[in-house]
Design an enzyme around this catalytic site. Structure first.
Site, PDB file in Angstrom:
ATOM      1  N   LYS A 271       6.098  22.017 -10.233  1.00  0.00           N
ATOM      2  CA  LYS A 271       7.389  21.919 -10.795  1.00  0.00           C
ATOM      3  C   LYS A 271       7.627  22.139 -12.260  1.00  0.00           C
ATOM      4  O   LYS A 271       6.921  21.498 -13.232  1.00  0.00           O
ATOM      5  CB  LYS A 271       7.742  20.455 -10.424  1.00  0.00           C
ATOM      6  CG  LYS A 271       9.013  19.994 -11.039  1.00  0.00           C
ATOM      7  CD  LYS A 271       9.413  18.637 -10.592  1.00  0.00           C
ATOM      8  CE  LYS A 271      10.658  18.208 -11.260  1.00  0.00           C
ATOM      9  NZ  LYS A 271      10.586  16.706 -11.233  1.00  0.00           N
TER      10      LYS A 271
ATOM     11  N   ILE B 157       7.827   7.177 -10.369  1.00  0.00           N
ATOM     12  CA  ILE B 157       6.396   7.216 -10.223  1.00  0.00           C
ATOM     13  C   ILE B 157       5.809   7.252 -11.600  1.00  0.00           C
ATOM     14  O   ILE B 157       4.743   6.765 -11.937  1.00  0.00           O
ATOM     15  CB  ILE B 157       6.042   8.767  -9.274  1.00  0.00           C
ATOM     16  CG1 ILE B 157       6.372   8.421  -7.842  1.00  0.00           C
ATOM     17  CG2 ILE B 157       4.299   8.647  -9.521  1.00  0.00           C
ATOM     18  CD1 ILE B 157       6.210   9.475  -6.977  1.00  0.00           C
TER      19      ILE B 157
ATOM     20  N   THR C 117       3.024   4.034  -2.621  1.00  0.00           N
ATOM     21  CA  THR C 117       2.530   4.845  -3.928  1.00  0.00           C
ATOM     22  C   THR C 117       1.952   3.894  -5.084  1.00  0.00           C
ATOM     23  O   THR C 117       0.969   4.155  -5.607  1.00  0.00           O
ATOM     24  CB  THR C 117       3.739   5.740  -4.368  1.00  0.00           C
ATOM     25  OG1 THR C 117       3.964   6.670  -3.364  1.00  0.00           O
ATOM     26  CG2 THR C 117       3.205   6.558  -5.873  1.00  0.00           C
ATOM     27  N   ALA C 118       2.836   2.877  -5.251  1.00  0.00           N
ATOM     28  CA  ALA C 118       2.552   1.811  -6.568  1.00  0.00           C
ATOM     29  C   ALA C 118       1.375   1.314  -6.004  1.00  0.00           C
ATOM     30  O   ALA C 118       0.129   1.039  -7.024  1.00  0.00           O
ATOM     31  CB  ALA C 118       3.690   0.849  -6.490  1.00  0.00           C
TER      32      ALA C 118
ATOM     33  N   GLY D 228       1.093  -1.283   0.053  1.00  0.00           N
ATOM     34  CA  GLY D 228       0.009   0.041  -0.271  1.00  0.00           C
ATOM     35  C   GLY D 228       0.866   1.196   0.058  1.00  0.00           C
ATOM     36  O   GLY D 228       0.394   2.148   0.608  1.00  0.00           O
TER      37      GLY D 228
HETATM   38  C1  LIG Z   1      16.099   7.740  -2.127  1.00  0.00           C
HETATM   39  C2  LIG Z   1      14.685   7.637  -3.092  1.00  0.00           C
HETATM   40  C3  LIG Z   1      14.280   8.799  -3.580  1.00  0.00           C
HETATM   41  C4  LIG Z   1      13.183   8.663  -4.633  1.00  0.00           C
HETATM   42  N1  LIG Z   1      12.730   9.953  -5.076  1.00  0.00           N
HETATM   43  C5  LIG Z   1      11.717   9.796  -6.037  1.00  0.00           C
HETATM   44  C6  LIG Z   1      11.152  10.912  -6.717  1.00  0.00           C
HETATM   45  O1  LIG Z   1      11.684  12.094  -6.575  1.00  0.00           O
HETATM   46  N2  LIG Z   1      10.324  10.609  -7.607  1.00  0.00           N
HETATM   47  C7  LIG Z   1       9.835   9.740  -8.040  1.00  0.00           C
HETATM   48  O2  LIG Z   1       8.876   9.320  -9.123  1.00  0.00           O
HETATM   49  N3  LIG Z   1      10.126   8.417  -7.551  1.00  0.00           N
HETATM   50  C8  LIG Z   1      11.272   8.621  -6.409  1.00  0.00           C
HETATM   51  N4  LIG Z   1      11.591   7.180  -5.676  1.00  0.00           N
HETATM   52  C9  LIG Z   1      10.980   6.036  -5.910  1.00  0.00           C
HETATM   53  C10 LIG Z   1       9.462   6.270  -5.083  1.00  0.00           C
HETATM   54  O3  LIG Z   1       9.858   6.596  -3.800  1.00  0.00           O
HETATM   55  C11 LIG Z   1       8.738   4.852  -5.573  1.00  0.00           C
HETATM   56  O4  LIG Z   1       8.746   4.453  -6.748  1.00  0.00           O
HETATM   57  C12 LIG Z   1       7.285   4.900  -4.693  1.00  0.00           C
HETATM   58  O5  LIG Z   1       7.355   5.372  -3.414  1.00  0.00           O
HETATM   59  C13 LIG Z   1       6.839   3.701  -4.859  1.00  0.00           C
HETATM   60  O6  LIG Z   1       7.251   2.482  -3.928  1.00  0.00           O
HETATM   61  P1  LIG Z   1       6.365   1.224  -3.918  1.00  0.00           P
HETATM   62  O7  LIG Z   1       4.860   1.529  -3.655  1.00  0.00           O
HETATM   63  O8  LIG Z   1       6.706   0.426  -4.935  1.00  0.00           O
HETATM   64  O9  LIG Z   1       7.095   0.782  -2.515  1.00  0.00           O
HETATM   65  P2  LIG Z   1       6.811   0.807  -0.915  1.00  0.00           P
HETATM   66  O10 LIG Z   1       6.552   2.326  -0.730  1.00  0.00           O
HETATM   67  O11 LIG Z   1       8.016   0.540  -0.184  1.00  0.00           O
HETATM   68  O12 LIG Z   1       5.387   0.256  -0.278  1.00  0.00           O
HETATM   69  C14 LIG Z   1       5.646  -1.189  -0.205  1.00  0.00           C
HETATM   70  C15 LIG Z   1       4.305  -1.618   0.482  1.00  0.00           C
HETATM   71  O13 LIG Z   1       4.348  -3.360   0.529  1.00  0.00           O
HETATM   72  C16 LIG Z   1       4.036  -3.475   1.880  1.00  0.00           C
HETATM   73  N5  LIG Z   1       4.840  -4.748   2.227  1.00  0.00           N
HETATM   74  C17 LIG Z   1       6.185  -4.925   2.156  1.00  0.00           C
HETATM   75  N6  LIG Z   1       6.369  -6.234   2.563  1.00  0.00           N
HETATM   76  C18 LIG Z   1       4.994  -6.638   3.181  1.00  0.00           C
HETATM   77  C19 LIG Z   1       4.490  -7.782   3.823  1.00  0.00           C
HETATM   78  N7  LIG Z   1       5.575  -8.779   4.018  1.00  0.00           N
HETATM   79  N8  LIG Z   1       3.309  -7.833   4.223  1.00  0.00           N
HETATM   80  C20 LIG Z   1       2.357  -6.788   3.834  1.00  0.00           C
HETATM   81  N9  LIG Z   1       2.922  -5.795   3.286  1.00  0.00           N
HETATM   82  C21 LIG Z   1       4.256  -5.442   2.722  1.00  0.00           C
HETATM   83  C22 LIG Z   1       4.607  -2.289   2.555  1.00  0.00           C
HETATM   84  O14 LIG Z   1       3.874  -2.165   3.755  1.00  0.00           O
HETATM   85  C23 LIG Z   1       4.216  -1.076   1.839  1.00  0.00           C
HETATM   86  O15 LIG Z   1       2.991  -0.556   1.995  1.00  0.00           O
HETATM   87  C24 LIG Z   1      12.535   7.426  -4.757  1.00  0.00           C
HETATM   88  C25 LIG Z   1      13.093   6.405  -4.172  1.00  0.00           C
HETATM   89  C26 LIG Z   1      14.124   6.466  -3.566  1.00  0.00           C
HETATM   90  C27 LIG Z   1      14.718   4.980  -2.644  1.00  0.00           C
END
Ligand SMILES: Cc1cc2nc3c(=O)[nH]c(=O)nc-3n(C[C@H](O)[C@H](O)[C@H](O)COP(=O)(O)OP(=O)(O)OC[C@H]3O[C@@H](n4cnc5c(N)ncnc54)[C@H](O)[C@@H]3O)c2cc1C
Length: 505
Positions: free
Chosen positions: A79, A348, A16-17, A14
């Site tokens: 932006k 994103i 951003t993705a 849960g």
């Molecule tokens: C340093 C840094 C800077 C960034 N800056 C940018 C930016 O400026 N612009 C941009 O577009 N992107 C940026 N990104 C990328 C961006 O942060 C991600 O693409 C975005 O937040 C999506 O993350 P996600 O949803 O894939 O993963 P996450 O936010 O990590 O979400 C993962 C989810 O899975 C759940 N989960 C994991 N394991 C389990 C489990 N065992 N049981 C239940 N739930 C679980 C977690 O609780 C969470 O809800 C950056 C990334 C980094 C590392």
């Protein structure tokens, strides 16, 4: 009429993705799927990812979200591009604009005329001066683009900078209103079908077993389904993109509210500066082969321009992507599928692109192998193009002041990038492609901003008489400047546009 069976979609994660996927599927395919999202508050989200690309506007619009409400809810700012400092050489500065150079009405792109003057020693000034978005960015001005394509004020676009910890909850409200179901808790196991190898179910710590037809892995870097359970190999690109860590530290805003993301090259990487309504996001992206975590932490603490509001937090990552993003009945979206560092705010965007393809190729109700292959082809294309664009920033440098920059300057780059650079060097041509995110102006901004100046140019740029060309270019610069000057200050515009007041600096 026979009613189609709904596809049971389980979204794992849960962040951003996860919530972008859940919101898009519930909004765009309400009669085709039912969405069940599983997340763990105890594990949390990565909580960074605050700078975006203009494409996000169409995502927000397609979900029927009011822009001002979204900006107020995520404390967002506008932006116009990214300002790069110290990349070509220490002291250099340029903006990668969301918009074009010139007016866009000439058959020959403006940078060819610019190159002609530059090569003739006629000092055309920085190419940024010929872009509305760059000029507005330098002057901290903002107004929404004019829809009339004849106007200079229509030649720029914009994106948002928002609080990453508010974006997912904002989308959660949207998705839940549209019917998405949510289960809170930790997933402890993934069950595979012994015959097909598909994901059959996920098992929760509570003992609950959740089944589905299609599993969307949005579990972040851990890649719980695609990486761990299905063991899809990871293609490592760290030989070209050596940064593998970041230390993030938000602070209060003490400076002007800039309508751009700042990326400042450092000794062993670069740091970001993202101004939001209520605070500024900062972080140092670095390579652990060239600097220690402690030194990087110290560097960001010294660099932030306002009072810190959290302790520095180190994040680890690896550049690259899973070989395939859709395997069997599991599609990975977001960090679970791969990661390209945030230099050009592309993560994103990659999430959005994957969701768009998933919606277009959604099972009907069976998963078609041809659709799955097409999805993987489209994802690869996006990753590969962005990869080359990012490598260009590191490689096109004259910096010799640290081991990190010596490595980047002299490393071998992929042939695909080598060819693009050659094409630009010779005659200022930008390799064209139909699909992919960064178009001509983006490449031109980075090439010229980092001192890759073409040796030649489009011969049609020789047509105007030299004195008249000089005059026309100077007149255009003046017009751009006057146009930007007449716009409101960015902070004033944000305050006016969003119902929530910006906290005083
Ligand atoms: C340093 C840094 C800077 C960034 N800056 C940018 C930016 O400026 N612009 C941009 O577009 N992107 C940026 N990104 C990328 C961006 O942060 C991600 O693409 C975005 O937040 C999506 O993350 P996600 O949803 O894939 O993963 P996450 O936010 O990590 O979400 C993962 C989810 O899975 C759940 N989960 C994991 N394991 C389990 C489990 N065992 N049981 C239940 N739930 C679980 C977690 O609780 C969470 O809800 C950056 C990334 C980094 C590392």
């Amino acid at each position: 009429m026979i009613e189609q069976r709904k596809v049971r979609v389980v979204v794992v994660g849960g962040g951003t993705a996860g919530w972008m996927t859940a919101a898009a599927l519930t909004k765009l395919l309400p009669s085709r799927c039912q969405v069940h999202l599983v997340e763990s508050e105890a594990i949390g989200i990565v909580g960074v990812g605050e700078a975006t690309l203009p494409h996000l506007r169409s995502f927000i619009e397609r979900l029927g979200i009011d822009e001002a409400e979204f900006m107020a809810g995520t404390r967002a700012t506008f932006k116009l591009g990214i300002r790069f400092e110290n990349w070509g050489r220490i002291g250099d500065s340029y903006v990668h604009p969301f918009g074009i150079f010139g007016r866009g009405t000439s058959e020959v792109d403006l940078h060819h005329y610019w190159t002609r003057l530059y090569r003739a020693g006629a000092n055309p000034g920085p190419i940024d001066d010929y872009s509305m978005a760059c000029t507005m960015a330098y002057m901290n001005r903002f107004r929404l683009p004019d829809p009339d394509p004849a106007k200079l004020e229509s030649t720029f676009s914009y994106a948002y900078q928002f609080d990453a910890n508010l974006f997912a909850p904002f989308l959660r409200r949207v998705a839940e209103q549209l019917g998405a179901r949510r289960t809170e808790g930790r997933i402890v196991d993934v069950e595979l079908d012994a015959e097909t190898g598909d994901v059959a179910a996920i098992k929760m710590e509570s003992g609950e077993r959740i089944t589905g037809d299609l599993f969307v892995d949005c579990s972040g870097f851990v890649s719980l389904l695609l990486g761990k359970a299905l063991d899809e190999p990871f293609e490592d690109w760290s030989q070209w993109l050596p940064c593998d860590r970041a230390v993030a530290m938000p602070c209060r805003t003490r400076t002007a509210l800039t309508p751009y993301t700042g990326v400042i090259a450092m000794e062993s990487g670069w740091r970001w500066r993202i101004p939001l309504q209520h605070r500024t996001g900062n972080g140092y992206v670095y390579s652990s082969s060239f600097i220690s975590d402690d030194d990087a932490r110290q560097a960001i603490v010294s660099a932030v321009e306002g009072e810190p509001i959290a302790e520095p937090r180190v994040l680890k990552f690896r550049a690259g992507r899973r070989k395939r993003s859709w395997v069997g009945n599991c599609v990975a979206v977001g960090l679970a599928s791969g990661f390209l560092e945030p230099l050009e705010s592309t993560s994103i965007y990659l999430i959005q692109a994957a969701i768009t393809s998933l919606v277009e190729l959604f099972p009907n109700p069976e998963i078609s192998p041809a659709d799955r292959d097409e999805f993987n082809r489209l994802v690869d294309l996006e990753y590969d193009r962005i990869r080359d664009f990012l490598i260009l920033h590191y490689h096109a440098t004259e910096r010799t002041d640290s081991e990190f920059w010596n490595y980047c300057r002299t490393m071998e780059v992929p042939d695909t990038l080598q060819e693009k650079m050659e094409l630009f060097r010779k005659r200022g041509r930008v390799a064209k492609y139909r699909e992919g995110v960064f178009l001509d102006a983006s490449w031109i901004a980075v090439y010229i901003g980092q001192r890759v100046i073409p040796e030649g140019y489009d011969l049609r740029a020789d047509l105007p008489d030299a004195a008249r060309l000089n005059e026309a270019m100077a007149a255009f610069r003046d017009e751009v400047r006057a146009c930007a000057e007449a716009m409101p200050d960015h902070r004033a515009h944000v305050e006016d546009y969003c119902p929530m007041a910006v906290e005083a600096a």
